[in-house]
Design a protein around this motif. Sequence first.
Motif, short mmCIF file in Angstrom:
data_model
loop_
_atom_site.label_atom_id
_atom_site.label_comp_id
_atom_site.label_asym_id
_atom_site.label_seq_id
_atom_site.Cartn_x
_atom_site.Cartn_y
_atom_site.Cartn_z
N LEU A 11 -32.78 17.97 -23.90
CA LEU A 11 -33.02 16.60 -23.46
C LEU A 11 -31.81 15.73 -23.76
CD1 LEU A 11 -36.58 16.76 -24.84
CD2 LEU A 11 -36.10 16.32 -22.42
N GLU A 12 -31.16 15.98 -24.88
CA GLU A 12 -29.94 15.25 -25.20
C GLU A 12 -28.83 15.57 -24.20
OE1 GLU A 12 -29.37 16.54 -29.20
OE2 GLU A 12 -30.72 15.03 -30.05
N ILE A 14 -29.29 16.23 -21.03
CA ILE A 14 -29.58 15.45 -19.83
C ILE A 14 -29.18 13.99 -20.03
CG2 ILE A 14 -31.43 14.61 -18.32
CD1 ILE A 14 -32.84 17.28 -18.73
N THR A 15 -29.44 13.45 -21.21
CA THR A 15 -29.00 12.08 -21.51
C THR A 15 -27.49 11.95 -21.37
OG1 THR A 15 -30.85 11.69 -23.02
CG2 THR A 15 -28.92 10.27 -23.26
N LEU A 48 -38.40 19.89 -18.29
CA LEU A 48 -37.36 19.00 -18.78
C LEU A 48 -37.23 17.76 -17.91
CD1 LEU A 48 -34.64 21.68 -19.65
CD2 LEU A 48 -36.00 20.35 -21.29
N SER A 49 -37.37 17.93 -16.60
CA SER A 49 -37.26 16.80 -15.68
C SER A 49 -38.38 15.80 -15.93
CB SER A 49 -37.32 17.30 -14.23
OG SER A 49 -36.24 18.16 -13.94
N TRP A 65 -37.94 14.17 -19.63
CA TRP A 65 -36.85 13.19 -19.72
C TRP A 65 -37.23 11.92 -18.97
CZ3 TRP A 65 -33.45 9.85 -17.64
CH2 TRP A 65 -32.40 9.43 -18.46
N SER A 66 -37.81 12.06 -17.79
CA SER A 66 -38.17 10.90 -16.98
C SER A 66 -39.25 10.06 -17.65
CB SER A 66 -38.65 11.35 -15.60
OG SER A 66 -37.64 12.06 -14.92
N TYR A 119 -37.49 9.65 -22.10
CA TYR A 119 -36.10 9.44 -22.47
C TYR A 119 -35.36 8.47 -21.55
CZ TYR A 119 -36.52 13.22 -25.86
OH TYR A 119 -36.90 13.99 -26.93
N ASP A 120 -35.97 8.08 -20.47
CA ASP A 120 -35.32 7.19 -19.50
C ASP A 120 -35.51 5.74 -19.94
OD1 ASP A 120 -34.12 6.05 -17.31
OD2 ASP A 120 -35.82 6.39 -15.96
#
Length: 290
Positions: free
Chosen positions: A123-124, A126-127, A157-158, A161-162, A165-166
């Motif tokens: 996830l990091e 992707i950030t 993961l998609s 994160w959405s 983490y967004d």
Amino acid sequence: MKKTLSLFVLSLFMVLNYSCSSDALDLNDNLSPTNPSTVAAATLLDVSYGADVNQKYDIYLPQNRTLDTKVVILVHGGGWTSGDKSDMSSFVELMQADLPQYAVVNINYRLANETTSPFPMQLEDITTIINDLKARNEEYIISEDYAFLGTSAGGHLSLLWSYAYDTQADVNMVVSIVGPTNLADEAYLNAADPIIQGYIDVLGTEVVIPFLETYSPFHQVTAAAPPTALFYGGQDPLIPNSQGSDLSNRLTQLGVTHEFTFYPEEGHGWTGVNAIDTWVKFIDFALEHH
């Protein structure tokens, strides 16, 4: 839309091998964001965003793009331990053929192993990718509006994160094809299948319910989630039927715009008529929400 289409989704532990060029283009040559008709298409492969060998992405930039050009990010599967962006090559080709107005980013991320949990590492990554794209949006001539299309673990993961983490609300939509949604689901925890247990075990040594819920889209989603499209198969040996339907029901409760497509006779991926149906629905969803 192509008349024929063969779409497949990778098994959580399946690895496909494709060749990948390392060609790079100089985006500063003859590009003018103020005059879109002069902007040429460009492809950059293996753009590094970190020190690890897997911290790379490919970016496909359409012709005549502007700073309003939206971005679709592809996230491969592989049970968090394997897979490669080349596994998503067919999606790149379909995107370029059927949605040529979008920029496409096909990503790799660091892989988990016996001693390294995928979370929060992946996830990091992707950030970091999102931050890199935002920092280079004028160089690439793209917007800061993103969508995700992930398969299997990449779908997980998609979604996660959405949903969690967004922090800047940059994601306009997220699409999961057979992605796990609830790692704390009893259908996982009580599974006797050694493959399923193997991929739960790789999450780390502290696999307790709070940990599993922290990294489950089902438990992290809020009413602020972006429009979501879900595609699942009723005969999937790796993803219990509850994974897609439970998240769909949760999204309904929260009032989140979403579509849920369930193919009763399909497994962890499909071809033929249902593959065409998936792609048509994806295109319609993208055109409406991204």
